[in-house]
Design a protein around this motif. Sequence first.
Motif, PDB file in Angstrom:
ATOM      1  N   GLN A  40       8.172  -0.847   9.352  1.00 31.27           N
ATOM      2  CA  GLN A  40       8.581  -0.869   8.231  1.00 31.27           C
ATOM      3  C   GLN A  40       8.907  -2.039   7.672  1.00 31.27           C
ATOM      4  N   TRP A  41       9.252  -1.943   6.036  1.00 32.91           N
ATOM      5  CA  TRP A  41       9.390  -3.280   5.633  1.00 32.91           C
ATOM      6  C   TRP A  41      10.096  -2.964   4.299  1.00 32.91           C
ATOM      7  N   HIS A  42      11.016  -3.921   3.697  1.00 35.75           N
ATOM      8  CA  HIS A  42      11.635  -4.079   2.525  1.00 35.75           C
ATOM      9  C   HIS A  42      10.457  -4.066   1.298  1.00 35.75           C
ATOM     10  N   LYS A  43      10.723  -3.369   0.465  1.00 33.88           N
ATOM     11  CA  LYS A  43       9.924  -3.321  -0.771  1.00 33.88           C
ATOM     12  C   LYS A  43       9.795  -4.667  -1.342  1.00 33.88           C
ATOM     13  N   LYS A  44      10.746  -5.421  -1.481  1.00 32.91           N
ATOM     14  CA  LYS A  44      11.057  -6.658  -2.102  1.00 32.91           C
ATOM     15  C   LYS A  44      10.181  -7.868  -1.009  1.00 32.91           C
ATOM     16  N   CYS A  45      10.158  -7.732   0.138  1.00 36.29           N
ATOM     17  CA  CYS A  45       9.609  -8.522   1.099  1.00 36.29           C
ATOM     18  C   CYS A  45       8.293  -8.007   0.917  1.00 36.29           C
ATOM     19  N   ARG A  46       7.706  -7.011   0.706  1.00 36.79           N
ATOM     20  CA  ARG A  46       6.282  -6.649   0.940  1.00 36.79           C
ATOM     21  C   ARG A  46       5.566  -7.254  -0.607  1.00 36.79           C
ATOM     22  N   LEU A  47       6.367  -7.443  -1.700  1.00 41.13           N
ATOM     23  CA  LEU A  47       5.868  -8.247  -2.749  1.00 41.13           C
ATOM     24  C   LEU A  47       5.464  -9.626  -2.545  1.00 41.13           C
ATOM     25  N   ASN A  48       5.909 -10.157  -1.475  1.00 39.22           N
ATOM     26  CA  ASN A  48       5.836 -11.593  -1.188  1.00 39.22           C
ATOM     27  C   ASN A  48       4.246 -11.848  -0.891  1.00 39.22           C
ATOM     28  N   PHE A  49       3.704 -10.747  -0.236  1.00 41.26           N
ATOM     29  CA  PHE A  49       2.233 -10.742   0.371  1.00 41.26           C
ATOM     30  C   PHE A  49       1.211  -9.578  -0.554  1.00 41.26           C
ATOM     31  N   ASN A  50       1.791  -9.500  -1.519  1.00 42.05           N
ATOM     32  CA  ASN A  50       0.654  -8.989  -2.304  1.00 42.05           C
ATOM     33  C   ASN A  50      -0.822  -9.645  -2.935  1.00 42.05           C
ATOM     34  N   LYS A  51      -1.439  -9.002  -3.467  1.00 45.29           N
ATOM     35  CA  LYS A  51      -2.753  -9.769  -4.111  1.00 45.29           C
ATOM     36  C   LYS A  51      -2.511 -10.862  -5.043  1.00 45.29           C
ATOM     37  N   MET A  59      11.003   0.438   3.683  1.00 45.82           N
ATOM     38  CA  MET A  59      10.192   1.178   3.180  1.00 45.82           C
ATOM     39  C   MET A  59       9.404   1.844   4.263  1.00 45.82           C
ATOM     40  N   LYS A  60       9.076   3.176   4.077  1.00 46.47           N
ATOM     41  CA  LYS A  60       8.552   3.822   5.232  1.00 46.47           C
ATOM     42  C   LYS A  60       7.015   4.378   4.602  1.00 46.47           C
ATOM     43  N   PRO A  61       5.826   3.359   5.218  1.00 45.93           N
ATOM     44  CA  PRO A  61       4.680   3.415   4.915  1.00 45.93           C
ATOM     45  C   PRO A  61       4.008   4.880   5.200  1.00 45.93           C
ATOM     46  N   SER A  62       2.999   4.971   4.303  1.00 46.06           N
ATOM     47  CA  SER A  62       1.653   5.906   4.676  1.00 46.06           C
ATOM     48  C   SER A  62       0.854   5.312   5.451  1.00 46.06           C
ATOM     49  N   GLY A  63      -0.356   5.961   5.993  1.00 42.51           N
ATOM     50  CA  GLY A  63      -1.149   5.610   6.693  1.00 42.51           C
ATOM     51  C   GLY A  63      -2.004   4.332   6.209  1.00 42.51           C
ATOM     52  N   SER A  64      -2.293   4.743   4.668  1.00 42.36           N
ATOM     53  CA  SER A  64      -3.244   3.600   4.123  1.00 42.36           C
ATOM     54  C   SER A  64      -2.164   2.289   3.720  1.00 42.36           C
ATOM     55  N   GLY A  65      -0.788   2.468   3.875  1.00 40.48           N
ATOM     56  CA  GLY A  65       0.124   1.217   3.619  1.00 40.48           C
ATOM     57  C   GLY A  65      -0.088   0.329   4.907  1.00 40.48           C
ATOM     58  N   TYR A  66      -0.492   0.768   5.985  1.00 41.30           N
ATOM     59  CA  TYR A  66      -0.801  -0.205   7.187  1.00 41.30           C
ATOM     60  C   TYR A  66      -1.989  -0.956   6.952  1.00 41.30           C
ATOM     61  N   ALA A  67      -2.837  -0.265   6.459  1.00 42.29           N
ATOM     62  CA  ALA A  67      -4.054  -0.896   6.218  1.00 42.29           C
ATOM     63  C   ALA A  67      -4.191  -1.959   5.082  1.00 42.29           C
ATOM     64  N   SER A  68      -3.495  -1.625   4.019  1.00 46.25           N
ATOM     65  CA  SER A  68      -3.501  -2.549   3.018  1.00 46.25           C
ATOM     66  C   SER A  68      -2.540  -3.676   3.452  1.00 46.25           C
ATOM     67  N   LEU A  69      -1.518  -3.443   3.968  1.00 52.30           N
ATOM     68  CA  LEU A  69      -0.604  -4.753   4.480  1.00 52.30           C
ATOM     69  C   LEU A  69      -1.540  -5.598   5.289  1.00 52.30           C
ATOM     70  N   THR A  70      -2.159  -5.128   6.430  1.00 54.88           N
ATOM     71  CA  THR A  70      -3.080  -5.893   7.229  1.00 54.88           C
ATOM     72  C   THR A  70      -3.964  -6.812   6.484  1.00 54.88           C
ATOM     73  N   GLU A  71      -4.641  -6.191   5.492  1.00 54.18           N
ATOM     74  CA  GLU A  71      -5.633  -6.695   5.043  1.00 54.18           C
ATOM     75  C   GLU A  71      -4.930  -8.220   4.343  1.00 54.18           C
ATOM     76  N   ASP A  72      -3.726  -7.895   3.423  1.00 57.32           N
ATOM     77  CA  ASP A  72      -3.065  -8.911   2.895  1.00 57.32           C
ATOM     78  C   ASP A  72      -2.497  -9.906   3.748  1.00 57.32           C
ATOM     79  N   LEU A  73      -2.068  -9.574   4.789  1.00 60.17           N
ATOM     80  CA  LEU A  73      -1.452 -10.474   5.714  1.00 60.17           C
ATOM     81  C   LEU A  73      -2.584 -11.453   6.233  1.00 60.17           C
ATOM     82  N   LEU A  74      -3.610 -10.658   6.601  1.00 59.18           N
ATOM     83  CA  LEU A  74      -4.963 -11.708   7.187  1.00 59.18           C
ATOM     84  C   LEU A  74      -5.278 -12.629   6.221  1.00 59.18           C
ATOM     85  N   GLN A  75      -5.264 -12.303   4.964  1.00 62.46           N
ATOM     86  CA  GLN A  75      -5.604 -13.179   3.722  1.00 62.46           C
ATOM     87  C   GLN A  75      -4.740 -14.247   3.656  1.00 62.46           C
TER      88      GLN A  75
END
Length: 287
Positions: A49-60, A1-17
């Motif tokens: 970049q990341w897989h959509k399925k992998c990203r779902l493991n780190f959502n809220k 998945m090719k993220p937008s600018g806000s995608g990096y911010a939201s992923l960072t927030e979730d990872l730090l949680q």
Amino acid sequence: MKPSGSGYASLTEDLLQFKGLRHMPMELNVNRLDDGDGVEATLRTRRAQWHKKCRLNFNKKMFHQQSRAESALGQQSSTGTPTVHTRSAAAHRLPQSTEPICFFCNKPAGTADLHEAATKEIDKNVRRCATELGDTELLAKLSAGDMIAIEAKYHRNCLRALYNKITPAALKDENADRLHGIAFAELVVFMEDMHAHEDNAPVFKLSDMANLYKMKLEQLGATVTNRIHTTRLKDRLLTVLPDLRVHSQGRDTLLLFEKDIGPALKKACDHDSDAMHLVRAAQVVRR
């Protein structure tokens, strides 16, 4: 998945949680994602970049499930001092006379032998299944440590049953993708055949192509519950048919091959010319 600018911010927030929890949904060292300027800056610089399925493991949603599971386990085993989950501690956590039970069904061996978790792969797969299924009870057990460290034992049938809960959904998605691919290929062949006919200068209406695509899917046995997304279909057609051109006519979107534009316009002009002759003839008759 090719993220937008806000995608990096939201992923960072979730990872730090998740970093604040005792266990990650999958093996990931967040500290290694920081080159010194912060996780978000590192992700942007390296164009991560990341897989959509992998990203779902780190959502809220996953964070709240994991957090609740760890909290529940903490309340059950709260003694005022933190528990150190080591192999030796796990071995002496229960009285020696306690009969081993299955990690999944909580039942003793019975007629089936209990097998001890001996590889990290088992722990990794079980965590993935528990996360995807949202199994809070299993996540709570896993929050005590990896299955090897806590000397988890299991029935093979119980482990197989857990895997089977995930497999049908995965196979269903894979089969759906395959059917969509076949239907799309048949649609492309249909358009190419029409274009190859020397007497034709075909003009395809996008809405008609979407209906034909849906019909082919249904013929293949696929269940189509949603309306076909015409814009995506158009983009896919333009990708595989580089000579295809798009023209808008009112509310309709027309598709035609570049070589057919001239003949199509000529045919339209011929029809207009015939119509004009008929109008003039009618005027003469009225006189």
